[in-house]
Design an enzyme around this catalytic site. Structure first.
Site, mmCIF file in Angstrom:
data_model
loop_
_atom_site.group_PDB
_atom_site.id
_atom_site.type_symbol
_atom_site.label_atom_id
_atom_site.label_comp_id
_atom_site.label_asym_id
_atom_site.label_seq_id
_atom_site.Cartn_x
_atom_site.Cartn_y
_atom_site.Cartn_z
ATOM 1 N N ASP A 153 -3.742 -3.356 7.983
ATOM 2 C CA ASP A 153 -2.499 -2.672 8.320
ATOM 3 C C ASP A 153 -2.446 -2.626 9.845
ATOM 4 O O ASP A 153 -3.207 -1.898 10.478
ATOM 5 C CB ASP A 153 -2.518 -1.260 7.727
ATOM 6 C CG ASP A 153 -1.295 -0.434 8.124
ATOM 7 O OD1 ASP A 153 -0.459 -0.927 8.893
ATOM 8 O OD2 ASP A 153 -1.195 0.722 7.649
ATOM 9 N N TRP A 189 -3.361 6.984 7.377
ATOM 10 C CA TRP A 189 -2.692 5.850 6.725
ATOM 11 C C TRP A 189 -3.663 5.066 5.856
ATOM 12 O O TRP A 189 -3.316 4.604 4.768
ATOM 13 C CB TRP A 189 -2.034 4.942 7.766
ATOM 14 C CG TRP A 189 -0.925 5.623 8.496
ATOM 15 C CD1 TRP A 189 -0.889 5.944 9.822
ATOM 16 C CD2 TRP A 189 0.318 6.119 7.945
ATOM 17 N NE1 TRP A 189 0.282 6.599 10.127
ATOM 18 C CE2 TRP A 189 1.030 6.716 9.001
ATOM 19 C CE3 TRP A 189 0.871 6.117 6.663
ATOM 20 C CZ2 TRP A 189 2.286 7.305 8.813
ATOM 21 C CZ3 TRP A 189 2.120 6.702 6.474
ATOM 22 C CH2 TRP A 189 2.813 7.283 7.543
ATOM 23 N N LYS A 247 7.035 0.336 15.426
ATOM 24 C CA LYS A 247 6.161 0.730 16.536
ATOM 25 C C LYS A 247 6.164 -0.333 17.637
ATOM 26 O O LYS A 247 6.526 -0.046 18.753
ATOM 27 C CB LYS A 247 4.741 0.991 16.042
ATOM 28 C CG LYS A 247 4.607 2.375 15.423
ATOM 29 C CD LYS A 247 4.338 2.374 13.961
ATOM 30 C CE LYS A 247 4.370 3.775 13.375
ATOM 31 N NZ LYS A 247 3.904 3.813 12.003
HETATM 32 C C1 LIG Z 1 3.568 4.254 10.785
HETATM 33 C C2 LIG Z 1 2.475 3.684 10.003
HETATM 34 C C3 LIG Z 1 2.582 3.478 8.628
HETATM 35 C C4 LIG Z 1 3.786 3.876 7.830
HETATM 36 O O1 LIG Z 1 4.806 2.973 8.031
HETATM 37 P P1 LIG Z 1 6.189 3.047 7.233
HETATM 38 O O2 LIG Z 1 6.864 1.816 7.713
HETATM 39 O O3 LIG Z 1 6.858 4.322 7.649
HETATM 40 O O4 LIG Z 1 5.890 3.026 5.790
HETATM 41 C C5 LIG Z 1 1.509 2.888 7.974
HETATM 42 N N1 LIG Z 1 0.396 2.537 8.633
HETATM 43 C C6 LIG Z 1 0.254 2.733 9.960
HETATM 44 C C7 LIG Z 1 -0.998 2.324 10.643
HETATM 45 C C8 LIG Z 1 1.290 3.314 10.686
HETATM 46 O O5 LIG Z 1 1.157 3.500 12.004
#
Ligand SMILES: *Cc1c(COP(=O)(O)O)cnc(C)c1O
Length: 369
Positions: free
Chosen positions: A172, A102, A196
């Site tokens: 993030d 990511w 999540k």
């Molecule tokens: C799941 C995830 C994403 C992607 O998220 P989306 O909402 O599907 O765009 C980005 N960064 C991390 C750390 C993730 O776990």
């Protein structure tokens, strides 16, 4: 009713109490004669839900008034674009820590929009740990430093964030927000897709320091400016009302558990159970992450060979475990143990792993598998 042992990486398990409450209110919320999905986003009923989600998040994470909370769409992935669009001004560079898939994606999106550099990387080591950030060269030229607090796919997590001084730190936190207390003031911007730890997919939470919301960005599309959403309390256009409603219930649930401090203790217990099973397996299970970088949210591990991995996953499935396959990019196994995964489910998994090892270790030694 039997709840699945859900170890999905995302969308992931939700607290059962949240589902029960949503179920109770499904056909008629607040005696309105309507479901949440049928409420106008300009109604007083919806307003109460929207504000409740804001207020609870502010309270649980202790977010100062100098920060705005935004509820956006497009997932964490759209933030990969919005962040450089809004914060990477000409003549400056954005500095990214490459700690996983990511992080790498965020880096490549920013690259399309401006100057980027790599602050640190563990790519060469298979993203097995959180790389060390050394001092940042010519900080006056750096617009922000970007990190991924928890690497969902590789199972690594920051324990101490780098000190970036006056440079805004952006994180993030899609896969570990609300899993432990956080000093918000260390960050310029935090973002997280909800699916999540916060609720269902459909809403992305952005926590942004108000001075970073620029007012002179008329050249970029209205919907992609943070200012648009901050000025309108995330009601510029129709927000994902159902997702925000469920987010508000998840936040209420966290509060009822005793807040992020209590959640953190439980998360530590859950992670310790599975990591100790790995560590005490005589090498049968191998953790992917280096010990000092281990994630408390996603536990990644491998078995001695592909045959055993396949067998493990098949037998786990038969025993009711969901989502233990590793991400398609690295294979192996992964147990995602977000806030809503109960301790009892982690105990079941640890027991299953111990028994599987018992049954297969001697076969391995005698070269039968
Ligand atoms: C799941 C995830 C994403 C992607 O998220 P989306 O909402 O599907 O765009 C980005 N960064 C991390 C750390 C993730 O776990």
């Amino acid at each position: 009713m039997n709840r699945a042992y859900n170890f999905n990486a995302g969308p992931a398990a939700l607290p059962f109490e949240v589902l029960q409450k949503a179920n109770k209110e499904w056909l008629d919320i607040f005696n309105s004669g309507m479901s949440v999905m049928e409420l106008s986003h300009r109604s007083k009923e919806y307003d109460a839900i929207h504000n409740k989600a804001h207020d609870l998040l502010r309270e649980l994470l202790n977010i100062p008034d100098t920060y705005d909370i935004l509820f956006l769409q497009g997932g964490a992935s759209l933030q990969f674009t919005m962040i450089p669009m809004n914060l990477l001004s000409e003549g400056k560079s954005a500095s990214y820590v490459l700690s996983g898939v990511w992080a790498d994606k965020a880096f490549h999106e920013a690259k399309k929009l401006g100057n980027v550099m790599v602050a640190a990387s563990s790519k060469e080591q298979g993203y097995s740990h959180i790389p060390l950030v050394h001092s940042i060269d010519s900080p006056e030229d750096v617009a922000y430093v970007h990190v991924t607090s928890n690497n969902t796919i590789y199972g690594t997590q920051w324990k101490i964030f780098p000190d970036t001084g006056d440079i805004p730190l952006i994180a993030d936190m899609s896969s570990d927000i609300l899993s432990k207390p956080l000093d918000i003031t260390k960050f310029g911007l935090i973002y997280a897709g909800a699916q999540k730890n916060l609720g269902p997919s459909g809403v992305t939470v952005v926590i942004i320091r108000k001075d970073l919301i620029k007012t002179d960005l008329n050249h970029i599309p209205t919907m992609l400016q943070y200012k648009t959403h901050a000025d309108n309390h995330s009601l510029y256009n129709t927000p994902p009302t159902l997702s925000i409603y469920l987010l508000s219930l998840v936040l209420e649930w966290v509060k009822n558990q005793g807040g992020v401090e209590a959640i953190e203790k439980l998360n530590e217990q859950k992670a310790a159970l599975i990591y100790s099973t790995i560590d005490e397996s005589e090498g049968f299970y191998q953790g992917h992450a280096k010990a000092d970088s281990r994630s408390f949210m996603n536990v990644t591990f491998t078995l001695p060979n592909e045959t055993l991995t396949k067998k493990f996953l098949e037998e786990a499935k038969k025993s009711g475990f969901i989502g233990l396959e590793g991400h398609r990019s690295i294979g192996g196994c992964r147990a995602s143990i977000y806030n809503a995964v109960p301790l009892t489910h982690c105990e079941k998994l640890a027991n299953f792993m111990v028994n599987f090892k018992k049954e297969n270790f001697s076969l391995l030694i005698s070269h039968e598998v």
